[in-house]
Design a protein around this motif. Structure first.
Motif, PDB file in Angstrom:
ATOM      1  N   PRO A  24       0.823  -0.888  -0.102  1.00 10.45           N
ATOM      2  CA  PRO A  24       0.398   0.184  -0.203  1.00 10.45           C
ATOM      3  C   PRO A  24       0.967   0.896   0.136  1.00 10.45           C
ATOM      4  O   PRO A  24       0.010   2.064  -0.431  1.00 10.45           O
ATOM      5  N   VAL A  25       2.544   1.309   0.340  1.00  7.52           N
ATOM      6  CA  VAL A  25       2.859   2.529   0.741  1.00  7.52           C
ATOM      7  C   VAL A  25       3.414   2.428  -1.006  1.00  7.52           C
ATOM      8  O   VAL A  25       3.258   4.106  -1.238  1.00  7.52           O
ATOM      9  N   PHE A  26       3.809   1.443  -1.414  1.00  7.07           N
ATOM     10  CA  PHE A  26       4.289   1.745  -2.613  1.00  7.07           C
ATOM     11  C   PHE A  26       3.465   2.182  -3.542  1.00  7.07           C
ATOM     12  O   PHE A  26       3.460   3.004  -4.695  1.00  7.07           O
ATOM     13  N   ILE A  78       1.765 -14.710  -2.261  1.00  9.32           N
ATOM     14  CA  ILE A  78       0.476 -14.514  -2.138  1.00  9.32           C
ATOM     15  C   ILE A  78       1.454 -12.294  -1.926  1.00  9.32           C
ATOM     16  O   ILE A  78       0.889 -11.830  -3.204  1.00  9.32           O
ATOM     17  N   ALA A  79       2.683 -11.839  -1.435  1.00  7.54           N
ATOM     18  CA  ALA A  79       2.929 -10.738  -1.096  1.00  7.54           C
ATOM     19  C   ALA A  79       3.309 -10.779  -2.811  1.00  7.54           C
ATOM     20  O   ALA A  79       3.402  -9.548  -3.108  1.00  7.54           O
ATOM     21  N   ILE A  84       3.038  -7.048  -7.697  1.00 12.81           N
ATOM     22  CA  ILE A  84       3.087  -7.304  -9.133  1.00 12.81           C
ATOM     23  C   ILE A  84       1.876  -6.488  -9.350  1.00 12.81           C
ATOM     24  O   ILE A  84       1.535  -6.202 -10.400  1.00 12.81           O
ATOM     25  N   GLY A  85       1.176  -7.147  -8.704  1.00 14.46           N
ATOM     26  CA  GLY A  85      -0.563  -7.174  -9.272  1.00 14.46           C
ATOM     27  C   GLY A  85      -1.107  -5.081  -8.480  1.00 14.46           C
ATOM     28  O   GLY A  85      -1.854  -4.559  -9.846  1.00 14.46           O
ATOM     29  N   ALA A  86      -0.407  -4.408  -7.964  1.00 11.21           N
ATOM     30  CA  ALA A  86      -0.603  -2.999  -7.214  1.00 11.21           C
ATOM     31  C   ALA A  86       0.479  -2.251  -8.629  1.00 11.21           C
ATOM     32  O   ALA A  86      -0.394  -1.268  -9.213  1.00 11.21           O
ATOM     33  N   LEU A  91       0.401   0.974 -12.989  1.00 11.40           N
ATOM     34  CA  LEU A  91       0.409   1.625 -14.006  1.00 11.40           C
ATOM     35  C   LEU A  91      -0.933   1.898 -14.906  1.00 11.40           C
ATOM     36  O   LEU A  91      -1.463   2.989 -15.812  1.00 11.40           O
ATOM     37  N   SER A  92      -1.438   0.707 -15.317  1.00 14.37           N
ATOM     38  CA  SER A  92      -2.981   1.071 -16.112  1.00 14.37           C
ATOM     39  C   SER A  92      -4.065   1.793 -16.058  1.00 14.37           C
ATOM     40  O   SER A  92      -4.454   2.663 -16.534  1.00 14.37           O
TER      41      SER A  92
END
Length: 187
Positions: A24-26, A78-79, A84-86, A91-92
Motif C-alpha cells: 500500500p505504501v508503494f 501472496i506478497a 506485482i499486481g499493485a 500503471l494501468s
C-alpha cells in the motif's frame, strides 16, 4: 517448541510481511498526483525495488537457514502477487500500461495458483527457473515503467515488458503441462 521446529517469527517470514506491508505504501506513492511528479515516482520505484529485493532475500535466507514454514510457503507468493499486481494495476490506472497487459499477467498468476491447488493432493509444483526468470523480467519491466525516464525510453520499456509477457505466457503453459503430468503420474 519441539526440537527442530521452525519458529513462525523468523527473518524470512518477517521480510515477507514487510514486503506485504510495503504494497500500500508503494501504491500511494505511485498514484500521488496522478503519477506525474518525478520525486513521487522515484520514491515509488525505490519502494518497489526494496520490496522486490526482500523477495529474493527472504527465499535465500529461508533455504540457507532452514527457515521454511507453511506460512512462508503461502504468504510469500501472496506478497509477490500483491506487489506485482499493485504495480500493474497502478500503471494501468495511470494510463501508462494497457489493461490487456495487466489482465494477461494477472490471468496467468491466478491460473497458476489455481493449478497448484488443483494438483496439491498429488504433489507440489515447485517454482521453475523459467518462473524465476519471469519474475525478474516483470520486475525489470515494471521498474522501467515506474522511473521517470525521457520519452525516448519508451522502446526500452516495451522491449522489457514484451520479454516479461513472453516469459509469463510460456511459463504459464509450462505450469499447465507440469500440472497435467503430475496429476496423470499420480493416478
Amino acid at each position: 517448541m519441539e526440537r527442530g521446529a521452525v519458529p513462525l517469527w523468523n527473518i524470512a517470514n518477517i521480510l515477507t510481511l514487510v514486503r506485504l506491508a510495503l504494497v500500500p505504501v508503494f501504491a500511494v506513492l505511485l498514484l500521488h498526483a496522478d503519477g506525474r511528479e518525478s520525486w513521487w515516482r522515484l520514491a515509488a520505484a525505490a519502494v518497489f525495488m526494496i520490496a522486490s529485493f526482500t523477495d529474493r532475500l527472504d527465499g535465500q535466507l529461508a533455504r540457507e537457514r532452514g527457515l521454511i514454514t507453511d506460512f512462508g510457503k503461502i504468504a510469500d507468493p501472496i506478497a509477490d502477487k500483491a506487489l506485482i499486481g499493485a504495480a500493474l494495476v497502478g500503471l494501468s490506472l495511470l494510463g501508462e500500461l494497457g489493461w490487456w497487459v495487466t489482465i494477461v499477467i494477472a490471468a496467468r498468476e491466478i491460473g497458476v495458483t489455481l493449478l497448484r491447488f488443483w494438483v496439491i493432493r498429488y504433489g507440489v509444483i515447485p517454482a521453475s527457473r523459467g518462473g524465476k526468470a519471469k519474475t525478474m523480467a516483470q520486475i525489470a519491466a515494471i521498474v522501467a515503467f515506474l522511473l521517470p525516464l525521457p520519452p525516448g525510453a519508451a522502446v526500452v520499456r516495451w522491449v522489457l515488458m514484451g520479454a516479461a509477457l513472453v516469459l509469463t505466457v510460456v511459463t504459464g503453459a509450462d505450469y499447465v503441462v507440469r500440472a497435467l503430468r503430475l496429476r496423470a503420474g499420480a493416478r
